[in-house]
Design a protein around this motif. Structure first.
Motif, mmCIF file in Angstrom:
data_model
loop_
_atom_site.group_PDB
_atom_site.id
_atom_site.type_symbol
_atom_site.label_atom_id
_atom_site.label_comp_id
_atom_site.label_asym_id
_atom_site.label_seq_id
_atom_site.Cartn_x
_atom_site.Cartn_y
_atom_site.Cartn_z
ATOM 1 N N GLY A 1 -19.666 -8.186 3.897
ATOM 2 C CA GLY A 1 -18.868 -7.573 4.940
ATOM 3 C C GLY A 1 -18.599 -6.112 4.653
ATOM 4 N N ALA A 2 -17.511 -5.633 5.223
ATOM 5 C CA ALA A 2 -17.109 -4.235 5.051
ATOM 6 C C ALA A 2 -15.610 -4.187 4.796
ATOM 7 C CB ALA A 2 -17.454 -3.426 6.291
ATOM 8 N N SER A 3 -15.210 -3.200 4.005
ATOM 9 C CA SER A 3 -13.798 -3.006 3.686
ATOM 10 C C SER A 3 -13.431 -1.545 3.877
ATOM 11 C CB SER A 3 -13.504 -3.396 2.235
ATOM 12 O OG SER A 3 -13.760 -4.755 2.017
ATOM 13 N N VAL A 4 -12.234 -1.325 4.394
ATOM 14 C CA VAL A 4 -11.659 0.016 4.432
ATOM 15 C C VAL A 4 -10.689 0.071 3.263
ATOM 16 C CG1 VAL A 4 -10.239 1.643 5.718
ATOM 17 C CG2 VAL A 4 -11.901 0.212 6.919
ATOM 18 N N LEU A 5 -11.005 0.912 2.268
ATOM 19 C CA LEU A 5 -10.208 1.023 1.054
ATOM 20 C C LEU A 5 -9.340 2.272 1.113
ATOM 21 C CD1 LEU A 5 -9.539 0.154 -1.904
ATOM 22 C CD2 LEU A 5 -11.463 1.623 -2.595
ATOM 23 N N ARG A 6 -8.053 2.089 0.868
ATOM 24 C CA ARG A 6 -7.099 3.206 0.809
ATOM 25 C C ARG A 6 -6.624 3.325 -0.632
ATOM 26 N NH1 ARG A 6 -1.258 3.719 2.151
ATOM 27 N NH2 ARG A 6 -0.987 5.859 2.825
ATOM 28 N N THR A 7 -6.875 4.478 -1.251
ATOM 29 C CA THR A 7 -6.553 4.710 -2.655
ATOM 30 C C THR A 7 -5.515 5.814 -2.759
ATOM 31 O OG1 THR A 7 -8.854 4.235 -3.163
ATOM 32 C CG2 THR A 7 -7.554 5.230 -4.905
ATOM 33 N N ARG A 8 -4.445 5.538 -3.491
ATOM 34 C CA ARG A 8 -3.425 6.557 -3.760
ATOM 35 C C ARG A 8 -3.274 6.678 -5.271
ATOM 36 N NH1 ARG A 8 0.881 8.592 -0.679
ATOM 37 N NH2 ARG A 8 0.456 6.987 0.865
ATOM 38 N N ASN A 9 -3.462 7.886 -5.790
ATOM 39 C CA ASN A 9 -3.336 8.156 -7.216
ATOM 40 C C ASN A 9 -2.039 8.906 -7.472
ATOM 41 O OD1 ASN A 9 -4.093 10.415 -9.535
ATOM 42 N ND2 ASN A 9 -4.654 8.313 -10.011
ATOM 43 N N GLY A 10 -1.100 8.241 -8.172
ATOM 44 C CA GLY A 10 0.190 8.871 -8.446
ATOM 45 C C GLY A 10 0.896 9.215 -7.150
ATOM 46 N N GLY A 11 1.400 10.438 -7.040
ATOM 47 C CA GLY A 11 2.115 10.872 -5.843
ATOM 48 C C GLY A 11 1.250 11.608 -4.848
ATOM 49 N N VAL B 1 -4.932 6.343 -23.414
ATOM 50 C CA VAL B 1 -6.222 6.929 -23.077
ATOM 51 C C VAL B 1 -6.007 8.156 -22.199
ATOM 52 C CG1 VAL B 1 -8.420 6.504 -21.927
ATOM 53 C CG2 VAL B 1 -7.303 4.662 -23.179
ATOM 54 N N PRO B 2 -6.576 9.302 -22.587
ATOM 55 C CA PRO B 2 -6.423 10.485 -21.723
ATOM 56 C C PRO B 2 -7.185 10.308 -20.421
ATOM 57 C CG PRO B 2 -7.941 10.939 -23.529
ATOM 58 C CD PRO B 2 -7.376 9.563 -23.772
ATOM 59 N N THR B 3 -6.651 10.862 -19.358
ATOM 60 C CA THR B 3 -7.287 10.769 -18.054
ATOM 61 C C THR B 3 -7.717 12.169 -17.607
ATOM 62 O OG1 THR B 3 -7.018 9.894 -15.825
ATOM 63 C CG2 THR B 3 -5.107 10.968 -16.795
ATOM 64 N N ASP B 4 -8.424 12.252 -16.503
ATOM 65 C CA ASP B 4 -8.853 13.549 -15.990
ATOM 66 C C ASP B 4 -7.646 14.440 -15.707
ATOM 67 O OD1 ASP B 4 -11.484 12.909 -16.131
ATOM 68 O OD2 ASP B 4 -11.734 12.506 -14.003
ATOM 69 N N GLU B 5 -7.863 15.733 -15.847
ATOM 70 C CA GLU B 5 -6.819 16.724 -15.581
ATOM 71 C C GLU B 5 -6.316 16.593 -14.142
ATOM 72 O OE1 GLU B 5 -4.286 19.606 -16.863
ATOM 73 O OE2 GLU B 5 -5.892 18.749 -18.062
ATOM 74 N N GLY B 6 -5.016 16.528 -13.960
ATOM 75 C CA GLY B 6 -4.415 16.472 -12.634
ATOM 76 C C GLY B 6 -4.461 15.100 -11.992
ATOM 77 N N ARG B 7 -4.772 14.076 -12.773
ATOM 78 C CA ARG B 7 -4.871 12.729 -12.227
ATOM 79 C C ARG B 7 -3.906 11.812 -12.972
ATOM 80 N NH1 ARG B 7 -10.339 9.399 -10.868
ATOM 81 N NH2 ARG B 7 -9.275 8.000 -9.460
ATOM 82 N N SER B 8 -3.178 10.991 -12.227
ATOM 83 C CA SER B 8 -2.223 10.045 -12.795
ATOM 84 C C SER B 8 -2.964 8.844 -13.378
ATOM 85 C CB SER B 8 -1.260 9.594 -11.699
ATOM 86 O OG SER B 8 -0.481 8.514 -12.131
ATOM 87 N N THR B 9 -2.287 8.093 -14.245
ATOM 88 C CA THR B 9 -2.897 6.884 -14.808
ATOM 89 C C THR B 9 -2.776 5.694 -13.858
ATOM 90 O OG1 THR B 9 -0.857 6.245 -15.929
ATOM 91 C CG2 THR B 9 -2.410 7.620 -17.160
ATOM 92 N N LYS B 10 -1.947 5.779 -12.825
ATOM 93 C CA LYS B 10 -1.697 4.656 -11.925
ATOM 94 C C LYS B 10 -2.370 4.877 -10.573
ATOM 95 C CE LYS B 10 2.109 1.904 -10.059
ATOM 96 N NZ LYS B 10 1.226 1.307 -9.152
ATOM 97 N N ASP B 11 -3.017 3.808 -10.084
ATOM 98 C CA ASP B 11 -3.645 3.837 -8.767
ATOM 99 C C ASP B 11 -3.103 2.685 -7.928
ATOM 100 O OD1 ASP B 11 -5.789 5.962 -8.799
ATOM 101 O OD2 ASP B 11 -6.360 4.824 -10.572
#
Length: 173
Positions: A28-38, A150-160
């Motif tokens: 099938g198909a999915s519409v995915l909405r991703t929010r990283n941090g704020g 674990v370090p994450t990419d610059e400007g990116r939160s650890t929570k999604d």
């Protein structure tokens, strides 16, 4: 020889229940909405692959487990932003002969630059087109987090925060 006999004795009763188990394979198909941090949410459309093993509990309930895969990049897993959810409990409640309410909960894995794990849950409706074909519409939410060590990419939160709506056609065998 003893090991073979013990294994045979343990597995033989399982074959007597094999007729009760069913497999469902869906695309099938999915519409995915991703929010990283704020940050503002991002949204995209992805193919969806679904595999479920289940059995009837009684005339109204079905209990199973399933795997759902939202594909961003099928050949590369590290940093691909694929979403994989193992639905530990995947339950259906029959509302009529053809219509069922479904709900699920399990473990989610978000493939970003570092391993990201969490939980997920959702619900939906399934309509049986025939004895083999099912069309389903579901909503799922998941919270995943990268280890704080674990370090994450610059400007990116650890929570999604992930949310997706899926429409799928499945074949049962």
């Amino acid at each position: 020889m003893r090991i073979a006999l013990v294994l045979s004795a343990m597995l033989l009763p399982c074959y007597s229940y094999a007729d009760d188990w069913n497999t469902e394979l869906g695309l099938g198909a999915s519409v995915l909405r991703t929010r990283n941090g704020g940050k503002d949410a991002e949204q995209d459309l992805r193919p969806n692959v679904y595999l479920r093993i289940y059995r009837p509990v009684n005339s109204s309930w079905q209990l199973g487990t399933s795997v759902e895969w939202l594909i961003e990049e099928a050949t590369n897993w590290g940093g691909s932003e694929n979403v994989l959810m193992w639905r530990l409990a995947d339950l259906d409640y029959r509302l009529s002969n053809n219509l069922a309410f479904s709900f699920h909960g399990g473990i989610a894995r978000y493939f970003r630059e570092q391993p990201s794990y969490g939980y997920g849950y959702g619900f939906g409706l399934k309509y049986r087109l025939s004895s083999e074909w099912i069309v389903a519409a579901e909503l799922t939410a998941s919270d995943v987090d990268v280890s704080t060590d674990v370090p994450t990419d610059e400007g990116r939160s650890t929570k999604d925060d992930l949310k997706w709506a899926s429409v799928r056609l499945s074949y049962t065998f």
